[in-house]
Design a protein around this motif. Structure first.
Motif, mmCIF file in Angstrom:
data_model
loop_
_atom_site.group_PDB
_atom_site.id
_atom_site.type_symbol
_atom_site.label_atom_id
_atom_site.label_comp_id
_atom_site.label_asym_id
_atom_site.label_seq_id
_atom_site.Cartn_x
_atom_site.Cartn_y
_atom_site.Cartn_z
ATOM 1 N N GLY A 20 -12.962 -2.985 0.243
ATOM 2 C CA GLY A 20 -13.067 -1.534 0.204
ATOM 3 C C GLY A 20 -12.499 -0.929 -1.069
ATOM 4 O O GLY A 20 -12.385 -1.592 -2.095
ATOM 5 N N ALA A 21 -12.133 0.345 -0.964
ATOM 6 C CA ALA A 21 -11.611 1.112 -2.096
ATOM 7 C C ALA A 21 -10.202 1.590 -1.762
ATOM 8 O O ALA A 21 -9.919 1.943 -0.612
ATOM 9 C CB ALA A 21 -12.519 2.299 -2.390
ATOM 10 N N HIS A 22 -9.329 1.613 -2.762
ATOM 11 C CA HIS A 22 -7.921 1.934 -2.555
ATOM 12 C C HIS A 22 -7.455 2.971 -3.568
ATOM 13 O O HIS A 22 -8.152 3.250 -4.545
ATOM 14 C CB HIS A 22 -7.085 0.657 -2.671
ATOM 15 N N THR A 23 -6.256 3.514 -3.327
ATOM 16 C CA THR A 23 -5.719 4.524 -4.232
ATOM 17 C C THR A 23 -4.246 4.290 -4.508
ATOM 18 O O THR A 23 -3.456 4.081 -3.575
ATOM 19 C CB THR A 23 -5.871 5.947 -3.638
ATOM 20 N N ILE A 24 -3.892 4.342 -5.781
ATOM 21 C CA ILE A 24 -2.495 4.408 -6.196
ATOM 22 C C ILE A 24 -2.154 5.900 -6.196
ATOM 23 O O ILE A 24 -2.677 6.651 -7.011
ATOM 24 C CB ILE A 24 -2.287 3.829 -7.607
ATOM 25 N N VAL A 25 -1.335 6.317 -5.246
ATOM 26 C CA VAL A 25 -0.947 7.728 -5.133
ATOM 27 C C VAL A 25 0.506 7.841 -5.565
ATOM 28 O O VAL A 25 1.373 7.142 -5.033
ATOM 29 C CB VAL A 25 -1.103 8.250 -3.693
ATOM 30 N N TYR A 26 0.756 8.733 -6.518
ATOM 31 C CA TYR A 26 2.107 8.889 -7.051
ATOM 32 C C TYR A 26 2.495 10.365 -7.071
ATOM 33 O O TYR A 26 1.637 11.248 -6.980
ATOM 34 C CB TYR A 26 2.202 8.286 -8.454
ATOM 35 N N ARG A 27 3.799 10.600 -7.180
ATOM 36 C CA ARG A 27 4.320 11.960 -7.349
ATOM 37 C C ARG A 27 5.074 12.020 -8.661
ATOM 38 O O ARG A 27 5.490 10.989 -9.202
ATOM 39 C CB ARG A 27 5.266 12.326 -6.198
ATOM 40 N N ASP A 28 5.287 13.233 -9.156
ATOM 41 C CA ASP A 28 5.974 13.382 -10.444
ATOM 42 C C ASP A 28 7.448 12.997 -10.371
ATOM 43 O O ASP A 28 8.128 12.948 -11.373
ATOM 44 C CB ASP A 28 5.793 14.783 -11.022
ATOM 45 N N THR A 29 7.915 12.651 -9.190
ATOM 46 C CA THR A 29 9.278 12.137 -9.018
ATOM 47 C C THR A 29 9.322 10.624 -9.221
ATOM 48 O O THR A 29 10.313 9.984 -8.882
ATOM 49 C CB THR A 29 9.807 12.490 -7.617
ATOM 50 N N ASP A 30 8.226 10.073 -9.773
ATOM 51 C CA ASP A 30 8.073 8.649 -10.038
ATOM 52 C C ASP A 30 8.137 7.821 -8.751
ATOM 53 O O ASP A 30 8.767 6.771 -8.689
ATOM 54 C CB ASP A 30 9.097 8.145 -11.062
ATOM 55 N N GLU A 31 7.447 8.344 -7.741
ATOM 56 C CA GLU A 31 7.365 7.655 -6.459
ATOM 57 C C GLU A 31 5.918 7.258 -6.174
ATOM 58 O O GLU A 31 4.981 7.931 -6.593
ATOM 59 C CB GLU A 31 7.857 8.565 -5.336
ATOM 60 N N LEU A 32 5.782 6.180 -5.439
ATOM 61 C CA LEU A 32 4.485 5.621 -5.052
ATOM 62 C C LEU A 32 4.357 5.693 -3.536
ATOM 63 O O LEU A 32 5.310 5.408 -2.803
ATOM 64 C CB LEU A 32 4.401 4.155 -5.502
ATOM 65 N N LEU A 33 3.168 6.040 -3.074
ATOM 66 C CA LEU A 33 2.878 6.062 -1.639
ATOM 67 C C LEU A 33 2.400 4.685 -1.203
ATOM 68 O O LEU A 33 1.468 4.122 -1.794
ATOM 69 C CB LEU A 33 1.794 7.095 -1.334
ATOM 70 N N PRO A 71 10.400 4.957 -4.605
ATOM 71 C CA PRO A 71 10.536 4.983 -6.062
ATOM 72 C C PRO A 71 9.914 3.710 -6.647
ATOM 73 O O PRO A 71 10.073 2.623 -6.093
ATOM 74 C CB PRO A 71 12.051 4.980 -6.285
ATOM 75 N N PHE A 72 9.189 3.860 -7.757
ATOM 76 C CA PHE A 72 8.603 2.677 -8.399
ATOM 77 C C PHE A 72 9.685 1.635 -8.686
ATOM 78 O O PHE A 72 9.448 0.440 -8.586
ATOM 79 C CB PHE A 72 7.901 3.058 -9.706
ATOM 80 N N ALA A 73 10.883 2.109 -9.022
ATOM 81 C CA ALA A 73 11.975 1.195 -9.367
ATOM 82 C C ALA A 73 12.538 0.470 -8.147
ATOM 83 O O ALA A 73 13.330 -0.466 -8.296
ATOM 84 C CB ALA A 73 13.093 1.965 -10.065
#
Length: 187
Positions: free
Chosen positions: A60-73, A164-166
């Motif tokens: 299928g198809a996927h999404t990298i969803v991020y926020r400006d707080t450098d967080e990933l869903l 957080p990505f970190a």
């Protein structure tokens, strides 16, 4: 002479994957090409090749969803017991992006501003002497809201959370690839 239908299915799937990949390449620019191989059982090969024949995409198809707080869903996929990107199967008549948007809504209930294609991953699928391939489009999108709501009709997703990505969980599928993607882009 026995004719094995898996060979024909694999060939048709490869042709569909080639068409799908070229459409992505023609429509989007500035994405990362990735490639991986999956060795699977014969029944799983048939399932994946059938999906690729229908849509060009085995997963299928996927999404990298991020926020400006450098967080990933990430969403918790109970079937594989991992944190994964939101996404899933492409329904008949849907574009990859439409499928990614629908899956994001079902699995996390968050609206996002889609920014384009982040990754076009070629997935080679192998089983014994059979081979085919498909594409897994991964879009990127920015979200403003923090509220999440899981309403997955497949009952595979049990949670959605911002990380957080970190500090991504150790049991994040494709964790190193997500971190490498984060290093390549400016959010």
């Amino acid at each position: 002479m026995v004719v094995d239908d898996l060979w024909f299915l694999a060939d048709e799937a490869s042709q569909r994957a080639e068409q799908a990949y070229h459409r992505l390449r023609d429509r989007y620019t500035d994405y990362v090409d990735e490639r991986r191989t999956r060795r699977v059982s014969r029944p799983r090969f048939r399932t994946l090749a059938t999906r690729v024949k229908r849509t060009g995409a085995p997963y299928g198809a996927h999404t990298i969803v991020y926020r400006d707080t450098d967080e990933l869903l990430l969403v918790r996929h109970d079937g594989v017991d991992l944190w994964v990107l939101p996404g899933g199967e492409v329904c008949d008549g849907e574009t990859y992006r439409e499928a990614a948007v629908r899956e994001l809504d079902e699995e996390a209930g968050v609206a996002a501003d889609y920014r384009g294609l982040a990754i076009a991953e070629r997935i080679d699928i192998c089983c014994d002497e059979y081979e085919t391939w498909g594409v897994m489009p991964v879009f990127c999108a920015a979200a403003d809201g923090a509220d999440l709501s899981v309403q997955d009709p497949d009952d595979e997703i049990s949670a959605a959370e911002w990380f957080p990505f970190a500090d991504l969980p150790a049991d994040t599928r494709d964790r190193s690839e997500l971190l490498a993607w984060r290093e390549r882009v400016s959010l």
